[in-house]
Design a protein around this motif. Structure first.
Motif, PDB file in Angstrom:
ATOM      1  N   VAL A 145      55.232  44.214  52.819  1.00  0.00           N
ATOM      2  CA  VAL A 145      56.323  45.108  52.439  1.00  0.00           C
ATOM      3  C   VAL A 145      57.631  44.347  52.615  1.00  0.00           C
ATOM      4  O   VAL A 145      57.910  43.808  53.690  1.00  0.00           O
ATOM      5  N   PHE A 146      58.424  44.300  51.555  1.00  0.00           N
ATOM      6  CA  PHE A 146      59.626  43.464  51.532  1.00  0.00           C
ATOM      7  C   PHE A 146      60.894  44.318  51.516  1.00  0.00           C
ATOM      8  O   PHE A 146      60.940  45.391  50.920  1.00  0.00           O
ATOM      9  N   ARG A 147      61.898  43.781  52.158  1.00  0.00           N
ATOM     10  CA  ARG A 147      63.214  44.410  52.228  1.00  0.00           C
ATOM     11  C   ARG A 147      63.905  44.319  50.862  1.00  0.00           C
ATOM     12  O   ARG A 147      63.732  43.361  50.129  1.00  0.00           O
ATOM     13  N   LEU A 148      64.697  45.323  50.542  1.00  0.00           N
ATOM     14  CA  LEU A 148      65.468  45.337  49.305  1.00  0.00           C
ATOM     15  C   LEU A 148      66.961  45.400  49.614  1.00  0.00           C
ATOM     16  O   LEU A 148      67.361  45.963  50.628  1.00  0.00           O
ATOM     17  N   PRO A 149      67.799  44.834  48.739  1.00  0.00           N
ATOM     18  CA  PRO A 149      69.248  44.939  48.939  1.00  0.00           C
ATOM     19  C   PRO A 149      69.724  46.365  48.711  1.00  0.00           C
ATOM     20  O   PRO A 149      69.012  47.196  48.138  1.00  0.00           O
ATOM     21  N   ALA A 150      70.937  46.657  49.169  1.00  0.00           N
ATOM     22  CA  ALA A 150      71.478  48.010  49.037  1.00  0.00           C
ATOM     23  C   ALA A 150      71.871  48.341  47.601  1.00  0.00           C
ATOM     24  O   ALA A 150      71.737  49.480  47.149  1.00  0.00           O
ATOM     25  N   ARG A 151      72.344  47.362  46.862  1.00  0.00           N
ATOM     26  CA  ARG A 151      72.882  47.617  45.524  1.00  0.00           C
ATOM     27  C   ARG A 151      71.760  47.833  44.504  1.00  0.00           C
ATOM     28  O   ARG A 151      70.814  47.060  44.429  1.00  0.00           O
ATOM     29  N   THR A 152      71.882  48.892  43.704  1.00  0.00           N
ATOM     30  CA  THR A 152      70.894  49.202  42.675  1.00  0.00           C
ATOM     31  C   THR A 152      70.686  48.010  41.744  1.00  0.00           C
ATOM     32  O   THR A 152      71.654  47.420  41.249  1.00  0.00           O
ATOM     33  N   SER A 190      60.951  46.578  37.119  1.00  0.00           N
ATOM     34  CA  SER A 190      61.122  45.258  37.706  1.00  0.00           C
ATOM     35  C   SER A 190      62.435  45.115  38.463  1.00  0.00           C
ATOM     36  O   SER A 190      62.570  44.215  39.295  1.00  0.00           O
ATOM     37  N   ARG A 191      63.421  45.966  38.180  1.00  0.00           N
ATOM     38  CA  ARG A 191      64.736  45.864  38.806  1.00  0.00           C
ATOM     39  C   ARG A 191      64.842  46.871  39.948  1.00  0.00           C
ATOM     40  O   ARG A 191      64.700  48.084  39.733  1.00  0.00           O
ATOM     41  N   LEU A 192      65.131  46.361  41.145  1.00  0.00           N
ATOM     42  CA  LEU A 192      65.097  47.174  42.356  1.00  0.00           C
ATOM     43  C   LEU A 192      66.364  46.972  43.188  1.00  0.00           C
ATOM     44  O   LEU A 192      66.979  45.909  43.093  1.00  0.00           O
ATOM     45  N   PRO A 193      66.682  47.935  44.055  1.00  0.00           N
ATOM     46  CA  PRO A 193      66.080  49.270  44.122  1.00  0.00           C
ATOM     47  C   PRO A 193      66.511  50.140  42.955  1.00  0.00           C
ATOM     48  O   PRO A 193      67.457  49.821  42.248  1.00  0.00           O
ATOM     49  N   PHE A 194      65.794  51.262  42.765  1.00  0.00           N
ATOM     50  CA  PHE A 194      66.134  52.201  41.710  1.00  0.00           C
ATOM     51  C   PHE A 194      67.342  53.042  42.116  1.00  0.00           C
ATOM     52  O   PHE A 194      67.599  53.256  43.299  1.00  0.00           O
ATOM     53  N   ALA A 195      68.042  53.555  41.112  1.00  0.00           N
ATOM     54  CA  ALA A 195      69.130  54.495  41.387  1.00  0.00           C
ATOM     55  C   ALA A 195      68.584  55.849  41.815  1.00  0.00           C
ATOM     56  O   ALA A 195      69.168  56.531  42.671  1.00  0.00           O
ATOM     57  N   ALA A 196      67.452  56.259  41.247  1.00  0.00           N
ATOM     58  CA  ALA A 196      66.869  57.568  41.532  1.00  0.00           C
ATOM     59  C   ALA A 196      66.039  57.533  42.811  1.00  0.00           C
ATOM     60  O   ALA A 196      65.463  56.501  43.170  1.00  0.00           O
ATOM     61  N   TYR A 227      56.505  51.551  45.435  1.00  0.00           N
ATOM     62  CA  TYR A 227      57.943  51.751  45.318  1.00  0.00           C
ATOM     63  C   TYR A 227      58.347  52.881  46.256  1.00  0.00           C
ATOM     64  O   TYR A 227      58.143  54.062  45.950  1.00  0.00           O
ATOM     65  N   SER A 228      58.902  52.527  47.403  1.00  0.00           N
ATOM     66  CA  SER A 228      59.377  53.526  48.353  1.00  0.00           C
ATOM     67  C   SER A 228      60.894  53.520  48.286  1.00  0.00           C
ATOM     68  O   SER A 228      61.559  52.667  48.876  1.00  0.00           O
ATOM     69  N   ASN A 229      61.444  54.470  47.532  1.00  0.00           N
ATOM     70  CA  ASN A 229      62.854  54.429  47.133  1.00  0.00           C
ATOM     71  C   ASN A 229      63.531  55.763  47.453  1.00  0.00           C
ATOM     72  O   ASN A 229      63.914  56.508  46.564  1.00  0.00           O
ATOM     73  N   ARG A 230      63.573  56.086  48.754  1.00  0.00           N
ATOM     74  CA  ARG A 230      64.190  57.321  49.245  1.00  0.00           C
ATOM     75  C   ARG A 230      63.467  58.581  48.774  1.00  0.00           C
ATOM     76  O   ARG A 230      64.006  59.686  48.842  1.00  0.00           O
TER      77      ARG A 230
END
Length: 337
Positions: free
Chosen positions: A165-172, A222-228, A270-273
């Motif tokens: 499990v990898f860390r993602l940046p804050a910006r969408t 492919s582009r992360l993180p998602f806005a939704a 995809y764990s995106n809030r």
């Protein structure tokens, strides 16, 4: 926590920590060729909080990378497509999410000074006798080599998986998943989390940049993180055994390499809030890039049955023999963008 619950290693190109719980690997810091330090592995935001001690083992200090035997967990068949519902049985007695090894403290083993090694004995009723794991930094590179062994008591078939499990940046959209070519992609046949869906159910796709969306059209996965806010799973078949995540915000690429003969599919978590209940609380943002031999992690009963993925010729469980322990090797490495 006891003093020996964690052990660490440092080398010329980084530092790493392994915990006994789940034998999970994180945090990891790599020193890149340009001298920058980056930490690509994810650590759940609740993992250091006192209330986390009441959670199931796998969630208590959720972080980084670990192996799962057996991989997956059973879910109710209500509302599933008929071809899936017919092969979805109830949980097996004593079933644990992603297997016994994901939920319990492993034991440290003697190992070379440049590696960390752990072992876990499984319950006597399990076909698995024990699992072993050795983590070795590459002395010449910002990379980690991992060996994982499964020893069984009797011949059996099991779904298995690795769970980085990898860390993602804050910006969408500030990170990109890089998979290369693959044979087939599948969306989850049901909701992963009710009210947090993004992709159309039970569909196929050929490009990660155009996954059928539940709202119609295609979504770029492919582009992360998602806005939704979303919680989703995609299963990818036919990769060559490599995948990467380019973190443009932090200027690095982390690459995962595995033996595709052992793990014919890749599960993308995809764990995106998307999960709002405790301990997630709508704050969990990460990407799981998980080599598997499993049908979406739907548990042993479904994995062993004639499920739709197995019917297509993709293995969803492996054969194990007490005469020949299973051994697989994989690698996590980082480089500058």
């Amino acid at each position: 926590m006891k003093d020996d619950d964690h052990r660490g290693l440092g080398w010329a190109h980084g530092a790493l920590t392994v915990q006994r719980l789940g034998a999970m690997l994180a945090p990891v810091t790599f020193v890149l060729e340009n001298g920058r330090q980056v930490s690509p592995m994810h650590i759940a935001p609740w993992s250091s909080k006192p209330e986390a001690e009441a959670l199931p083992g796998i969630l208590r200090r959720l972080r980084g990378e670990w192996p799962c035997v057996p991989f997956g967990y059973s879910v109710p068949a209500d509302g599933w497509p008929k071809d899936w519902a017919r092969v979805m049985g109830p949980p097996e007695p004593g079933e644990e999410i992603h297997g016994h090894g994901s939920n319990h403290d492993w034991t440290w083993r003697d190992s070379d000074s440049g590696s960390l090694s752990l072992l876990l004995a499984y319950p006597k009723g399990s076909p698995v006798e024990r699992v072993e794991r050795t983590i070795t930094p590459d002395p010449l590179a910002p990379a980690i080599d991992i060996e994982f062994k499964i020893v069984v008591r009797r011949a059996c078939r099991l779904p298995i998986g690795l769970h980085p499990v990898f860390r993602l940046p804050a910006r969408t959209g500030a990170a990109t998943l890089e998979l290369g070519s693959f044979d087939n992609g599948r969306t989850y046949p049901h909701d992963v989390e009710p009210g947090a869906e993004m992709f159309a159910r039970n569909t196929r796709f050929a490009e990660l940049t155009s996954v059928p969306a539940c709202a119609g059209g295609g979504a770029d996965a492919s582009r992360l993180p998602f806005a939704a806010d979303t919680e989703e799973l995609l299963q990818i078949d036919g990769l060559e055994g490599t995948a990467a995540l380019a973190n443009h915000a932090d200027g690095y690429r982390v690459k995962l390499c595995w033996q595709k003969e052992h793990f014919p599919s890749l599960l993308l978590w995809y764990s995106n809030r998307g999960r709002k209940a405790a301990p997630w609380k709508g704050r969990h943002v990460a990407i799981g890039i998980e080599p598997i031999c499993s049908p979406f992690g739907l548990g042993p009963a479904t994995a062993l049955a004639d499920n739709p993925i197995a019917q297509s010729g993709i293995a969803t469980a492996l054969d194990f023999s007490p005469e020949k322990p299973f051994l697989t090797r994989y690698r996590i490495e980082a480089s500058a963008l």
